[in-house]
Design a protein around this motif. Structure first.
Motif, PDB file in Angstrom:
ATOM      1  N   PRO A  19     -55.103  51.002 -43.520  1.00 42.21           N
ATOM      2  CA  PRO A  19     -54.434  52.179 -42.935  1.00 42.21           C
ATOM      3  C   PRO A  19     -53.001  51.903 -42.495  1.00 42.21           C
ATOM      4  O   PRO A  19     -52.135  52.772 -42.636  1.00 42.21           O
ATOM      5  CB  PRO A  19     -55.323  52.536 -41.740  1.00 42.21           C
ATOM      6  N   GLU A  20     -52.739  50.702 -41.994  1.00 43.66           N
ATOM      7  CA  GLU A  20     -51.377  50.369 -41.573  1.00 43.66           C
ATOM      8  C   GLU A  20     -50.431  50.323 -42.772  1.00 43.66           C
ATOM      9  O   GLU A  20     -49.306  50.823 -42.706  1.00 43.66           O
ATOM     10  CB  GLU A  20     -51.363  49.043 -40.817  1.00 43.66           C
ATOM     11  N   LEU A  21     -50.877  49.724 -43.865  1.00 42.96           N
ATOM     12  CA  LEU A  21     -50.042  49.660 -45.070  1.00 42.96           C
ATOM     13  C   LEU A  21     -49.831  51.051 -45.665  1.00 42.96           C
ATOM     14  O   LEU A  21     -48.723  51.385 -46.099  1.00 42.96           O
ATOM     15  CB  LEU A  21     -50.678  48.724 -46.103  1.00 42.96           C
ATOM     16  N   LEU A  22     -50.875  51.856 -45.668  1.00 36.43           N
ATOM     17  CA  LEU A  22     -50.744  53.230 -46.188  1.00 36.43           C
ATOM     18  C   LEU A  22     -49.819  54.069 -45.306  1.00 36.43           C
ATOM     19  O   LEU A  22     -49.054  54.893 -45.815  1.00 36.43           O
ATOM     20  CB  LEU A  22     -52.115  53.890 -46.300  1.00 36.43           C
ATOM     21  N   THR A  23     -49.872  53.860 -44.008  1.00 36.30           N
ATOM     22  CA  THR A  23     -48.986  54.584 -43.091  1.00 36.30           C
ATOM     23  C   THR A  23     -47.524  54.258 -43.395  1.00 36.30           C
ATOM     24  O   THR A  23     -46.678  55.155 -43.474  1.00 36.30           O
ATOM     25  CB  THR A  23     -49.324  54.244 -41.624  1.00 36.30           C
ATOM     26  N   LYS A  24     -47.235  52.980 -43.575  1.00 45.30           N
ATOM     27  CA  LYS A  24     -45.862  52.581 -43.906  1.00 45.30           C
ATOM     28  C   LYS A  24     -45.414  53.180 -45.232  1.00 45.30           C
ATOM     29  O   LYS A  24     -44.277  53.634 -45.376  1.00 45.30           O
ATOM     30  CB  LYS A  24     -45.755  51.056 -43.956  1.00 45.30           C
ATOM     31  N   LEU A  25     -46.307  53.207 -46.207  1.00 44.17           N
ATOM     32  CA  LEU A  25     -45.983  53.797 -47.507  1.00 44.17           C
ATOM     33  C   LEU A  25     -45.690  55.288 -47.362  1.00 44.17           C
ATOM     34  O   LEU A  25     -44.719  55.802 -47.916  1.00 44.17           O
ATOM     35  CB  LEU A  25     -47.128  53.565 -48.496  1.00 44.17           C
ATOM     36  N   ARG A  26     -46.515  56.004 -46.610  1.00 44.05           N
ATOM     37  CA  ARG A  26     -46.325  57.445 -46.430  1.00 44.05           C
ATOM     38  C   ARG A  26     -45.032  57.736 -45.659  1.00 44.05           C
ATOM     39  O   ARG A  26     -44.394  58.746 -45.915  1.00 44.05           O
ATOM     40  CB  ARG A  26     -47.529  58.059 -45.694  1.00 44.05           C
ATOM     41  N   GLU A  27     -44.643  56.853 -44.750  1.00 46.19           N
ATOM     42  CA  GLU A  27     -43.380  57.042 -44.021  1.00 46.19           C
ATOM     43  C   GLU A  27     -42.193  57.028 -44.974  1.00 46.19           C
ATOM     44  O   GLU A  27     -41.155  57.606 -44.684  1.00 46.19           O
ATOM     45  CB  GLU A  27     -43.224  55.962 -42.949  1.00 46.19           C
ATOM     46  N   ARG A  28     -42.347  56.362 -46.119  1.00 48.85           N
ATOM     47  CA  ARG A  28     -41.305  56.317 -47.148  1.00 48.85           C
ATOM     48  C   ARG A  28     -41.587  57.330 -48.264  1.00 48.85           C
ATOM     49  O   ARG A  28     -41.024  57.238 -49.342  1.00 48.85           O
ATOM     50  CB  ARG A  28     -41.218  54.906 -47.729  1.00 48.85           C
ATOM     51  N   ASN A  29     -42.467  58.285 -47.994  1.00 49.44           N
ATOM     52  CA  ASN A  29     -42.859  59.326 -48.949  1.00 49.44           C
ATOM     53  C   ASN A  29     -43.493  58.769 -50.219  1.00 49.44           C
ATOM     54  O   ASN A  29     -43.442  59.409 -51.270  1.00 49.44           O
ATOM     55  CB  ASN A  29     -41.679  60.236 -49.298  1.00 49.44           C
ATOM     56  N   GLY A  30     -44.081  57.586 -50.123  1.00 43.64           N
ATOM     57  CA  GLY A  30     -44.788  57.007 -51.259  1.00 43.64           C
ATOM     58  C   GLY A  30     -46.159  57.629 -51.432  1.00 43.64           C
ATOM     59  O   GLY A  30     -46.689  58.281 -50.532  1.00 43.64           O
ATOM     60  N   ARG A  31     -46.711  57.418 -52.607  1.00 44.61           N
ATOM     61  CA  ARG A  31     -48.054  57.906 -52.933  1.00 44.61           C
ATOM     62  C   ARG A  31     -48.901  56.707 -53.335  1.00 44.61           C
ATOM     63  O   ARG A  31     -48.398  55.762 -53.932  1.00 44.61           O
ATOM     64  CB  ARG A  31     -47.991  58.934 -54.062  1.00 44.61           C
ATOM     65  N   ALA A  32     -50.197  56.772 -53.013  1.00 44.74           N
ATOM     66  CA  ALA A  32     -51.072  55.635 -53.270  1.00 44.74           C
ATOM     67  C   ALA A  32     -52.366  56.058 -53.953  1.00 44.74           C
ATOM     68  O   ALA A  32     -52.885  57.150 -53.728  1.00 44.74           O
ATOM     69  CB  ALA A  32     -51.416  54.937 -51.956  1.00 44.74           C
ATOM     70  N   ASP A  46     -63.053  57.385 -46.846  1.00 46.96           N
ATOM     71  CA  ASP A  46     -62.830  58.828 -46.801  1.00 46.96           C
ATOM     72  C   ASP A  46     -62.931  59.334 -45.366  1.00 46.96           C
ATOM     73  O   ASP A  46     -62.137  60.166 -44.920  1.00 46.96           O
ATOM     74  CB  ASP A  46     -63.839  59.533 -47.702  1.00 46.96           C
ATOM     75  N   SER A  47     -63.852  58.807 -44.621  1.00 45.74           N
ATOM     76  CA  SER A  47     -63.991  59.174 -43.202  1.00 45.74           C
ATOM     77  C   SER A  47     -62.999  58.416 -42.327  1.00 45.74           C
ATOM     78  O   SER A  47     -62.340  58.998 -41.467  1.00 45.74           O
ATOM     79  CB  SER A  47     -65.425  58.883 -42.751  1.00 45.74           C
ATOM     80  N   HIS A  48     -62.871  57.135 -42.554  1.00 47.47           N
ATOM     81  CA  HIS A  48     -62.056  56.257 -41.713  1.00 47.47           C
ATOM     82  C   HIS A  48     -60.568  56.646 -41.695  1.00 47.47           C
ATOM     83  O   HIS A  48     -59.921  56.579 -40.644  1.00 47.47           O
ATOM     84  CB  HIS A  48     -62.221  54.808 -42.183  1.00 47.47           C
ATOM     85  N   LEU A  49     -60.022  57.064 -42.826  1.00 46.26           N
ATOM     86  CA  LEU A  49     -58.596  57.401 -42.878  1.00 46.26           C
ATOM     87  C   LEU A  49     -58.260  58.647 -42.063  1.00 46.26           C
ATOM     88  O   LEU A  49     -57.102  58.855 -41.707  1.00 46.26           O
ATOM     89  CB  LEU A  49     -58.128  57.553 -44.327  1.00 46.26           C
ATOM     90  N   TRP A  50     -59.266  59.461 -41.743  1.00 49.35           N
ATOM     91  CA  TRP A  50     -59.038  60.615 -40.874  1.00 49.35           C
ATOM     92  C   TRP A  50     -59.098  60.217 -39.403  1.00 49.35           C
ATOM     93  O   TRP A  50     -58.522  60.905 -38.547  1.00 49.35           O
ATOM     94  CB  TRP A  50     -60.078  61.708 -41.110  1.00 49.35           C
ATOM     95  N   ASP A  55     -54.225  59.298 -32.500  1.00 53.22           N
ATOM     96  CA  ASP A  55     -53.022  60.126 -32.528  1.00 53.22           C
ATOM     97  C   ASP A  55     -52.498  60.451 -33.924  1.00 53.22           C
ATOM     98  O   ASP A  55     -51.455  61.085 -34.051  1.00 53.22           O
ATOM     99  CB  ASP A  55     -51.916  59.456 -31.706  1.00 53.22           C
ATOM    100  N   SER A  56     -53.188  60.012 -34.972  1.00 55.70           N
ATOM    101  CA  SER A  56     -52.720  60.334 -36.321  1.00 55.70           C
ATOM    102  C   SER A  56     -53.846  60.165 -37.333  1.00 55.70           C
ATOM    103  O   SER A  56     -54.919  59.674 -37.004  1.00 55.70           O
ATOM    104  CB  SER A  56     -51.532  59.445 -36.705  1.00 55.70           C
ATOM    105  N   PHE A  57     -53.569  60.589 -38.559  1.00 54.87           N
ATOM    106  CA  PHE A  57     -54.517  60.455 -39.655  1.00 54.87           C
ATOM    107  C   PHE A  57     -53.724  60.299 -40.934  1.00 54.87           C
ATOM    108  O   PHE A  57     -52.508  60.510 -40.958  1.00 54.87           O
ATOM    109  CB  PHE A  57     -55.443  61.671 -39.740  1.00 54.87           C
ATOM    110  N   LEU A  58     -54.399  59.913 -41.995  1.00 51.84           N
ATOM    111  CA  LEU A  58     -53.754  59.801 -43.300  1.00 51.84           C
ATOM    112  C   LEU A  58     -54.342  60.850 -44.241  1.00 51.84           C
ATOM    113  O   LEU A  58     -55.525  60.797 -44.560  1.00 51.84           O
ATOM    114  CB  LEU A  58     -53.964  58.400 -43.879  1.00 51.84           C
ATOM    115  N   PRO A  59     -53.530  61.819 -44.671  1.00 56.54           N
ATOM    116  CA  PRO A  59     -54.034  62.825 -45.603  1.00 56.54           C
ATOM    117  C   PRO A  59     -54.404  62.168 -46.924  1.00 56.54           C
ATOM    118  O   PRO A  59     -53.647  61.370 -47.471  1.00 56.54           O
ATOM    119  CB  PRO A  59     -52.862  63.796 -45.761  1.00 56.54           C
TER     120      PRO A  59
END
Length: 149
Positions: A19-32, A46-50, A55-59
């Motif tokens: 989730p930390e790596l995906l958050t950094k990627l999304r901050e740069r508008n990257g897609r994974a 699927d559950s964990h990323l929400w 205070d946040s989630f990963l769409p």
């Protein structure tokens, strides 16, 4: 040019690091695209990323669901780039296929998972002979990632 990064998880689990790596990627508008052949892993993520933070989630979405191509983060059992992602995350020994098709491929494996460790070593050996830029990352005692090779 494609890059292949190996993330050796010794002090954290996939649940903590991904989730930390995906958050950094999304901050740069990257897609994974997150790939695992283990259905239980995909269901859990699927559950964990929400819910991994209060205070946040990963769409994200599942490749088997409608409108998978629209998801910024897609969970799949194959490395088919349905959502036009620029990064592929391979878990549980998933085979990335043609690494050159991505900006970056991240192979994550926990130190306790002997099968994934063996697959990562085999992939390292095979890709070392290619023109793909390869690096190996480990966490230090502080939890920060350090490039070791």
């Amino acid at each position: 040019m494609a890059e292949l990064w190996f993330y050796h998880l010794e002090n954290a689990s996939v649940d903590e690091a991904l989730p930390e790596l995906l958050t950094k990627l999304r901050e740069r508008n990257g897609r994974a695209l997150v790939c695992s052949q283990e259905e239980t892993r995909l269901e859990h993520l699927d559950s964990h990323l929400w819910t991994f933070r209060e205070d946040s989630f990963l769409p994200h979405g599942r490749a088997s669901a409608p409108q998978a191509e629209d998801q910024p983060i897609l969970l799949a059992d194959t490395p088919d780039n349905v959502n036009t992602a620029n990064m592929l995350f391979c878990l549980d020994g998933a085979d990335p296929g043609d690494v050159s098709a991505w900006d970056r491929v991240v192979v994550m494996f926990e130190a306790s998972d002997e099968t994934s460790l063996a697959r990562a070593r085999a992939l390292w050996a095979a890709q070392k002979k290619s023109d793909i830029a390869i690096s190996y990352w480990r966490q230090n005692e502080m939890g920060r990632w350090e490039r070791k090779a």
